[in-house]
Scaffold this motif. Structure first.
Motif, PDB file in Angstrom:
ATOM      1  N   LEU A  58       0.819  -1.216   0.000  1.00  0.00           N
ATOM      2  CA  LEU A  58       0.000   0.000   0.000  1.00  0.00           C
ATOM      3  C   LEU A  58       0.852   1.265   0.000  1.00  0.00           C
ATOM      4  N   VAL A  59       2.016   1.228   0.634  1.00  0.00           N
ATOM      5  CA  VAL A  59       2.932   2.374   0.589  1.00  0.00           C
ATOM      6  C   VAL A  59       3.372   2.620  -0.852  1.00  0.00           C
ATOM      7  N   LEU A  60       3.737   1.550  -1.546  1.00  0.00           N
ATOM      8  CA  LEU A  60       4.170   1.680  -2.942  1.00  0.00           C
ATOM      9  C   LEU A  60       3.019   2.112  -3.839  1.00  0.00           C
ATOM     10  N   TRP A  61       1.816   1.585  -3.578  1.00  0.00           N
ATOM     11  CA  TRP A  61       0.644   2.031  -4.331  1.00  0.00           C
ATOM     12  C   TRP A  61       0.411   3.524  -4.094  1.00  0.00           C
ATOM     13  N   GLY A  62       0.516   3.966  -2.838  1.00  0.00           N
ATOM     14  CA  GLY A  62       0.313   5.380  -2.511  1.00  0.00           C
ATOM     15  C   GLY A  62       1.286   6.272  -3.257  1.00  0.00           C
ATOM     16  N   GLY A  63       2.550   5.836  -3.371  1.00  0.00           N
ATOM     17  CA  GLY A  63       3.529   6.589  -4.137  1.00  0.00           C
ATOM     18  C   GLY A  63       3.155   6.664  -5.605  1.00  0.00           C
ATOM     19  N   TRP A  64       2.652   5.557  -6.135  1.00  0.00           N
ATOM     20  CA  TRP A  64       2.220   5.522  -7.535  1.00  0.00           C
ATOM     21  C   TRP A  64       1.035   6.462  -7.750  1.00  0.00           C
ATOM     22  N   ALA A  65       0.033   6.364  -6.877  1.00  0.00           N
ATOM     23  CA  ALA A  65      -1.181   7.168  -7.028  1.00  0.00           C
ATOM     24  C   ALA A  65      -0.902   8.655  -6.824  1.00  0.00           C
ATOM     25  N   ALA A  66       0.081   8.987  -6.002  1.00  0.00           N
ATOM     26  CA  ALA A  66       0.403  10.388  -5.748  1.00  0.00           C
ATOM     27  C   ALA A  66       1.208  11.013  -6.876  1.00  0.00           C
ATOM     28  N   SER A  67       1.849  10.182  -7.690  1.00  0.00           N
ATOM     29  CA  SER A  67       2.668  10.727  -8.774  1.00  0.00           C
ATOM     30  C   SER A  67       1.776  11.312  -9.858  1.00  0.00           C
ATOM     31  N   ASP A  68       2.266  12.321 -10.505  1.00  0.00           N
ATOM     32  CA  ASP A  68       1.485  12.982 -11.555  1.00  0.00           C
ATOM     33  C   ASP A  68       1.267  12.097 -12.760  1.00  0.00           C
TER      34      ASP A  68
ATOM     35  N   SER B  70      -7.851  16.391  -4.465  1.00  0.00           N
ATOM     36  CA  SER B  70      -6.713  16.970  -3.756  1.00  0.00           C
ATOM     37  C   SER B  70      -6.991  17.089  -2.263  1.00  0.00           C
ATOM     38  N   ILE B  71      -8.242  16.955  -1.875  1.00  0.00           N
ATOM     39  CA  ILE B  71      -8.585  16.981  -0.458  1.00  0.00           C
ATOM     40  C   ILE B  71      -9.403  15.738  -0.137  1.00  0.00           C
ATOM     41  N   ALA B  72      -8.849  14.865   0.691  1.00  0.00           N
ATOM     42  CA  ALA B  72      -9.556  13.652   1.090  1.00  0.00           C
ATOM     43  C   ALA B  72     -10.776  14.036   1.920  1.00  0.00           C
ATOM     44  N   ALA B  73     -11.824  13.285   1.771  1.00  0.00           N
ATOM     45  CA  ALA B  73     -13.073  13.579   2.464  1.00  0.00           C
ATOM     46  C   ALA B  73     -12.859  13.691   3.968  1.00  0.00           C
ATOM     47  N   GLY B  74     -13.177  14.841   4.511  1.00  0.00           N
ATOM     48  CA  GLY B  74     -13.099  15.034   5.958  1.00  0.00           C
ATOM     49  C   GLY B  74     -11.714  15.339   6.490  1.00  0.00           C
TER      50      GLY B  74
ATOM     51  N   CYS C 117       6.036  14.844  -0.849  1.00  0.00           N
ATOM     52  CA  CYS C 117       7.358  14.784  -1.473  1.00  0.00           C
ATOM     53  C   CYS C 117       7.209  14.178  -2.864  1.00  0.00           C
ATOM     54  N   LYS C 118       7.905  14.737  -3.839  1.00  0.00           N
ATOM     55  CA  LYS C 118       7.785  14.268  -5.216  1.00  0.00           C
ATOM     56  C   LYS C 118       8.487  12.933  -5.453  1.00  0.00           C
ATOM     57  N   SER C 119       9.423  12.562  -4.601  1.00  0.00           N
ATOM     58  CA  SER C 119      10.201  11.347  -4.855  1.00  0.00           C
ATOM     59  C   SER C 119       9.832  10.223  -3.894  1.00  0.00           C
ATOM     60  N   ARG C 120       8.590   9.788  -3.959  1.00  0.00           N
ATOM     61  CA  ARG C 120       8.145   8.664  -3.140  1.00  0.00           C
ATOM     62  C   ARG C 120       8.379   7.367  -3.891  1.00  0.00           C
ATOM     63  N   PRO C 121       8.737   6.315  -3.179  1.00  0.00           N
ATOM     64  CA  PRO C 121       8.850   5.016  -3.862  1.00  0.00           C
ATOM     65  C   PRO C 121       7.473   4.592  -4.368  1.00  0.00           C
ATOM     66  N   SER C 122       7.443   3.949  -5.528  1.00  0.00           N
ATOM     67  CA  SER C 122       6.150   3.548  -6.078  1.00  0.00           C
ATOM     68  C   SER C 122       6.271   2.197  -6.767  1.00  0.00           C
ATOM     69  N   CYS C 123       5.128   1.639  -7.086  1.00  0.00           N
ATOM     70  CA  CYS C 123       5.076   0.342  -7.747  1.00  0.00           C
ATOM     71  C   CYS C 123       4.880   0.540  -9.245  1.00  0.00           C
ATOM     72  N   SER C 124       4.886  -0.550  -9.965  1.00  0.00           N
ATOM     73  CA  SER C 124       4.681  -0.487 -11.411  1.00  0.00           C
ATOM     74  C   SER C 124       3.207  -0.211 -11.720  1.00  0.00           C
ATOM     75  N   ASP C 125       2.956   0.210 -12.943  1.00  0.00           N
ATOM     76  CA  ASP C 125       1.578   0.451 -13.375  1.00  0.00           C
ATOM     77  C   ASP C 125       0.742  -0.824 -13.287  1.00  0.00           C
TER      78      ASP C 125
ATOM     79  N   VAL D  65      -6.904   5.567   1.859  1.00  0.00           N
ATOM     80  CA  VAL D  65      -6.506   6.661   0.976  1.00  0.00           C
ATOM     81  C   VAL D  65      -5.867   7.782   1.785  1.00  0.00           C
ATOM     82  N   ALA D  66      -6.476   8.137   2.900  1.00  0.00           N
ATOM     83  CA  ALA D  66      -5.927   9.211   3.739  1.00  0.00           C
ATOM     84  C   ALA D  66      -4.535   8.853   4.238  1.00  0.00           C
ATOM     85  N   HIS D  67      -4.363   7.617   4.691  1.00  0.00           N
ATOM     86  CA  HIS D  67      -3.088   7.225   5.288  1.00  0.00           C
ATOM     87  C   HIS D  67      -2.011   6.928   4.253  1.00  0.00           C
ATOM     88  N   TYR D  68      -2.318   6.117   3.255  1.00  0.00           N
ATOM     89  CA  TYR D  68      -1.287   5.677   2.315  1.00  0.00           C
ATOM     90  C   TYR D  68      -1.087   6.618   1.125  1.00  0.00           C
ATOM     91  N   LEU D  69      -2.128   7.266   0.666  1.00  0.00           N
ATOM     92  CA  LEU D  69      -1.979   8.181  -0.461  1.00  0.00           C
ATOM     93  C   LEU D  69      -1.564   9.572   0.003  1.00  0.00           C
TER      94      LEU D  69
END
Length: 121
Positions: free
Chosen positions: A8-18, A26-30, A39-47, A72-76
């Motif tokens: 999930l950490v790697l997924w969050g990095g992938w989802a956060a990348s442009d 851009s704002i999680a519910a609540g 940070c722009k340089s998060r580790p991420s997984c493959s597509d 989503v709030a925690h990992y993304l």
């Protein structure tokens, strides 16, 4: 055995990348005001891995939208469990349990799909 937190950490990095192509609000519910600049340089997984995880997250969102929002709030967005608990006016221990249940759902979904993620090689 799969480390679902790392998945999930790697997924969050992938989802956060442009370049992910997935549009998350851009704002999680609540959680307005809790999200800090990421940070722009998060580790991420493959597509490929990310799309498999996205499918599992879609199932979680359909069955348990609240638990989905916690992941989503925690990992993304990188919001700490303590801040989530404070924003939701809940005990931090309860938030930890709810996140663990959501992680378990994703882990079970990946197990049911019987796929080997590229990050596991």
């Amino acid at each position: 055995m799969r480390d679902i937190k790392m998945v999930l950490v790697l997924w969050g990095g992938w989802a956060a990348s442009d370049s992910s192509g997935v549009d998350y609000s851009s704002i999680a519910a609540g959680f307005k005001g809790l999200i800090t600049e990421t940070c722009k340089s998060r580790p991420s997984c493959s597509d490929n891995d990310a799309l498999i995880i996205e499918g599992c997250l879609a199932r979680l969102k359909k069955k348990k939208p609240y638990e989905y929002s916690l992941l989503v709030a925690h990992y993304l967005y990188g919001i700490s469990k303590r801040k989530i608990a404070k924003a939701r006016k809940k005990d931090e221990k309860l938030i930890r349990i709810e996140i663990q249940m959501a992680e378990g759902f994703i882990d079970g979904c990946l197990s049911m799909l019987d796929v080997k993620l590229e990050m596991e090689y």
